[in-house]
Design a protein around this motif. Structure first.
Motif, PDB file in Angstrom:
ATOM      1  N   GLY A  75      -3.730  19.358   7.175  1.00 53.28           N
ATOM      2  CA  GLY A  75      -4.729  18.600   6.435  1.00 53.28           C
ATOM      3  C   GLY A  75      -4.312  18.183   5.047  1.00 53.28           C
ATOM      4  N   VAL A  76      -3.051  18.413   4.669  1.00 54.03           N
ATOM      5  CA  VAL A  76      -2.561  18.026   3.338  1.00 54.03           C
ATOM      6  C   VAL A  76      -2.180  16.551   3.345  1.00 54.03           C
ATOM      7  CG1 VAL A  76      -0.869  18.480   1.532  1.00 54.03           C
ATOM      8  CG2 VAL A  76      -1.703  20.357   2.957  1.00 54.03           C
ATOM      9  N   ALA A  77      -2.654  15.809   2.376  1.00 57.01           N
ATOM     10  CA  ALA A  77      -2.380  14.379   2.286  1.00 57.01           C
ATOM     11  C   ALA A  77      -0.903  14.119   2.016  1.00 57.01           C
ATOM     12  CB  ALA A  77      -3.227  13.752   1.187  1.00 57.01           C
ATOM     13  N   MET A  78      -0.345  13.123   2.689  1.00 60.01           N
ATOM     14  CA  MET A  78       1.055  12.778   2.432  1.00 60.01           C
ATOM     15  C   MET A  78       1.227  12.092   1.083  1.00 60.01           C
ATOM     16  SD  MET A  78       2.696  11.919   6.150  1.00 60.01           S
ATOM     17  CE  MET A  78       4.384  12.144   5.544  1.00 60.01           C
ATOM     18  N   MET A  79       0.148  11.618   0.500  1.00 59.36           N
ATOM     19  CA  MET A  79       0.203  11.114  -0.868  1.00 59.36           C
ATOM     20  C   MET A  79       0.242  12.256  -1.881  1.00 59.36           C
ATOM     21  SD  MET A  79       0.450   7.850  -1.401  1.00 59.36           S
ATOM     22  CE  MET A  79      -0.335   7.543  -2.987  1.00 59.36           C
ATOM     23  N   SER A  80       0.035  13.486  -1.414  1.00 56.72           N
ATOM     24  CA  SER A  80       0.076  14.658  -2.295  1.00 56.72           C
ATOM     25  C   SER A  80       1.163  15.629  -1.871  1.00 56.72           C
ATOM     26  CB  SER A  80      -1.290  15.366  -2.276  1.00 56.72           C
ATOM     27  OG  SER A  80      -2.312  14.514  -2.742  1.00 56.72           O
ATOM     28  N   GLY A  81       2.230  15.110  -1.265  1.00 54.74           N
ATOM     29  CA  GLY A  81       3.362  15.949  -0.899  1.00 54.74           C
ATOM     30  C   GLY A  81       3.288  16.553   0.480  1.00 54.74           C
ATOM     31  N   THR A 118      -2.604   1.789   7.424  1.00 53.87           N
ATOM     32  CA  THR A 118      -2.369   1.837   5.978  1.00 53.87           C
ATOM     33  C   THR A 118      -2.830   3.151   5.355  1.00 53.87           C
ATOM     34  OG1 THR A 118      -4.467   0.679   5.619  1.00 53.87           O
ATOM     35  CG2 THR A 118      -2.462  -0.663   5.701  1.00 53.87           C
ATOM     36  N   GLY A 119      -3.130   4.149   6.196  1.00 55.14           N
ATOM     37  CA  GLY A 119      -3.490   5.467   5.705  1.00 55.14           C
ATOM     38  C   GLY A 119      -4.975   5.610   5.409  1.00 55.14           C
ATOM     39  N   PRO A 120      -5.366   6.790   4.877  1.00 57.76           N
ATOM     40  CA  PRO A 120      -4.498   7.867   4.393  1.00 57.76           C
ATOM     41  C   PRO A 120      -3.916   8.726   5.510  1.00 57.76           C
ATOM     42  CG  PRO A 120      -6.795   8.477   4.129  1.00 57.76           C
ATOM     43  CD  PRO A 120      -6.795   7.057   4.613  1.00 57.76           C
ATOM     44  N   TYR A 121      -2.665   9.165   5.305  1.00 57.94           N
ATOM     45  CA  TYR A 121      -1.971  10.037   6.247  1.00 57.94           C
ATOM     46  C   TYR A 121      -2.064  11.480   5.765  1.00 57.94           C
ATOM     47  CZ  TYR A 121       0.101   5.948   8.519  1.00 57.94           C
ATOM     48  OH  TYR A 121       0.280   4.773   9.211  1.00 57.94           O
ATOM     49  N   VAL A 157       0.846  -1.186   0.000  1.00 55.69           N
ATOM     50  CA  VAL A 157       0.000   0.000   0.000  1.00 55.69           C
ATOM     51  C   VAL A 157       0.886   1.241   0.000  1.00 55.69           C
ATOM     52  CG1 VAL A 157      -1.806   1.278   1.205  1.00 55.69           C
ATOM     53  CG2 VAL A 157      -1.794  -1.228   1.277  1.00 55.69           C
ATOM     54  N   ASN A 158       0.691   2.108  -0.965  1.00 54.45           N
ATOM     55  CA  ASN A 158       1.437   3.362  -1.081  1.00 54.45           C
ATOM     56  C   ASN A 158       0.844   4.375  -0.093  1.00 54.45           C
ATOM     57  OD1 ASN A 158       2.254   5.461  -4.011  1.00 54.45           O
ATOM     58  ND2 ASN A 158       3.269   5.264  -2.048  1.00 54.45           N
ATOM     59  N   ILE A 159       1.673   4.902   0.838  1.00 53.20           N
ATOM     60  CA  ILE A 159       1.136   5.782   1.883  1.00 53.20           C
ATOM     61  C   ILE A 159       1.715   7.198   1.865  1.00 53.20           C
ATOM     62  CG2 ILE A 159       0.421   3.938   3.438  1.00 53.20           C
ATOM     63  CD1 ILE A 159       3.021   4.344   4.998  1.00 53.20           C
ATOM     64  N   TYR A 212      17.968  17.453   3.430  1.00 52.57           N
ATOM     65  CA  TYR A 212      17.046  16.615   4.200  1.00 52.57           C
ATOM     66  C   TYR A 212      16.276  17.433   5.238  1.00 52.57           C
ATOM     67  CZ  TYR A 212      17.258  11.475   3.804  1.00 52.57           C
ATOM     68  OH  TYR A 212      17.081  10.163   3.453  1.00 52.57           O
ATOM     69  N   ARG A 213      15.063  17.001   5.522  1.00 51.35           N
ATOM     70  CA  ARG A 213      14.280  17.518   6.639  1.00 51.35           C
ATOM     71  C   ARG A 213      13.326  16.421   7.085  1.00 51.35           C
ATOM     72  NH1 ARG A 213      13.277  19.524   1.829  1.00 51.35           N
ATOM     73  NH2 ARG A 213      11.168  19.639   0.941  1.00 51.35           N
ATOM     74  N   ILE A 214      12.968  16.425   8.345  1.00 53.11           N
ATOM     75  CA  ILE A 214      12.103  15.399   8.925  1.00 53.11           C
ATOM     76  C   ILE A 214      10.675  15.931   8.958  1.00 53.11           C
ATOM     77  CG2 ILE A 214      11.607  13.993  10.951  1.00 53.11           C
ATOM     78  CD1 ILE A 214      14.593  14.259  11.676  1.00 53.11           C
ATOM     79  N   VAL A 215       9.723  15.124   8.460  1.00 51.12           N
ATOM     80  CA  VAL A 215       8.324  15.525   8.424  1.00 51.12           C
ATOM     81  C   VAL A 215       7.454  14.447   9.066  1.00 51.12           C
ATOM     82  CG1 VAL A 215       8.706  16.862   6.312  1.00 51.12           C
ATOM     83  CG2 VAL A 215       7.872  14.493   6.150  1.00 51.12           C
ATOM     84  N   VAL A 216       6.194  14.790   9.333  1.00 49.86           N
ATOM     85  CA  VAL A 216       5.276  13.844   9.959  1.00 49.86           C
ATOM     86  C   VAL A 216       3.857  14.086   9.464  1.00 49.86           C
ATOM     87  CG1 VAL A 216       4.803  15.309  11.972  1.00 49.86           C
ATOM     88  CG2 VAL A 216       4.585  12.819  12.177  1.00 49.86           C
TER      89      VAL A 216
END
Length: 321
Positions: A256-262, A248-251, A198-200, A237-241
């Motif tokens: 509120g920005v999806a991690m599948m959208s950057g 399995t997401g969505p994260y 699953v792509n997260i 590099y930078r650390i994000v969360v």
């Protein structure tokens, strides 16, 4: 985690640098001893702190500490390399290993790790297990449990183990291309089934890798590294969360920005002296994080940082520096 700058690791190995950062949100610990590192994976047993790390010269690198602050370099796992690694390594390498993710599950020591070369999808995640746990040191090769090739949507590196709330074990992995993935693994042999990926998280503009999931309450938090590593003081590099109510997401990030959208809320980015923080890992309860950053005052050598993670009343982790 892509790594070709062996000289950076050699410059930092064994140095006793006190890691002091500019205007930290939560000050990292003062560390001594063998604190040269890349992609540190932190794990704590009852009596010992362990750290497993990237190396391009000698198996799966290990450090240990009695208190989490004074670190000693231990002997590597599979120091001479394994025959099957050569399929995924440059011709002049025999024992280069990236971003191991190691710990214990039901009394069994496990160590996932990656073998690959810079910029290549010809990669594999291997698994070693140790009966009796990490300290027993009885490591047995279980072979490649996941691989990738040119044209695949994912890159089989940067493995990290996590348990779901129901006790099911999962493996997080992936780097660049389509980003970070997760797959369930067997409770018996800790290997994934065929398929089920699953792509997260994705970030086609900046790149994303080093996925690490922590469960706290009803939330799963996905930590990751974005930008370019392995370029010394020029690393970005930078650390994000981000977080999700499902493993399995969505994260999504704090905005509120999806991690599948950057998406990804930034927890650490370059400071005046220490550049490109990333390669992060956490204790399973999310209380402590380890990461590396590059010392601009020491030829860009990668240095170990460890610090407490402060969680806000809104349920989000706060910046670590």
């Amino acid at each position: 985690m892509f790594l070709t700058l062996k000289s950076l690791l050699r410059l930092a190995t064994g140095c006793a640098l006190a890691a002091t950062l500019t205007a930290p949100q939560a000050a990292p610990w003062t560390l001594t001893g063998a604190i040269g590192t890349h992609d540190p994976h932190l794990y704590k047993t009852s009596a010992t702190w362990w750290l497993f790390e990237t190396t391009d010269n000698g198996g799966i690198a290990v450090k240990y500490s009695a208190n989490g602050t004074a670190w000693t370099q231990g002997g590597p796992i599979f120091s001479a390399g394994l025959a099957w690694w050569k399929t995924y390594l440059p011709t002049n390498k025999t024992a280069m290993v990236w971003a191991p993710g190691c710990g214990e599950y039901n009394g069994l020591g496990y160590c996932y790790y990656a073998v690959s070369s810079f910029g290549s999808q010809k990669s594999a995640i291997g698994l070693a297990t140790s009966a009796g746990g990490i300290a027993a040191g009885q490591w047995v090769d279980q072979g490649a449990i996941l691989s990738s090739k040119a044209g695949d949507g994912y890159n089989a590196i940067d493995p990290a183990f996590v348990l779901a709330a129901n006790g099911d074990p999962y493996l997080v992995f992936g780097s660049f291309w389509n980003g970070i993935y997760i797959t369930r693994v067997s409770k018996v042999n800790l290997k994934p089934p065929t398929g089920g990926l699953v792509n997260i998280a994705r970030d086609t503009a900046n790149g994303i890798e080093n996925g690490f999931v922590v469960r706290r309450g009803s939330w799963y938090y996905l930590f990751a590294s974005k930008g370019a590593c392995c370029q010394g003081a020029n690393s970005t590099y930078r650390i994000v969360v981000g977080r999700s109510t499902s493993i399995t997401g969505p994260y999504t990030d704090k905005a509120g920005v999806a991690m599948m959208s950057g998406g990804g809320t930034v927890l650490a980015s370059s400071g005046t002296r220490f550049k490109g923080p990333g390669g992060q890992s956490l204790l399973s309860d999310g209380s402590v994080m380890a990461w590396h950053a590059y010392d601009a005052n020491n030829n860009g050598a990668p240095v170990l940082f460890i610090g407490n993670v402060t969680w806000g009343s809104d349920g989000w982790p706060q910046a670590v520096w």
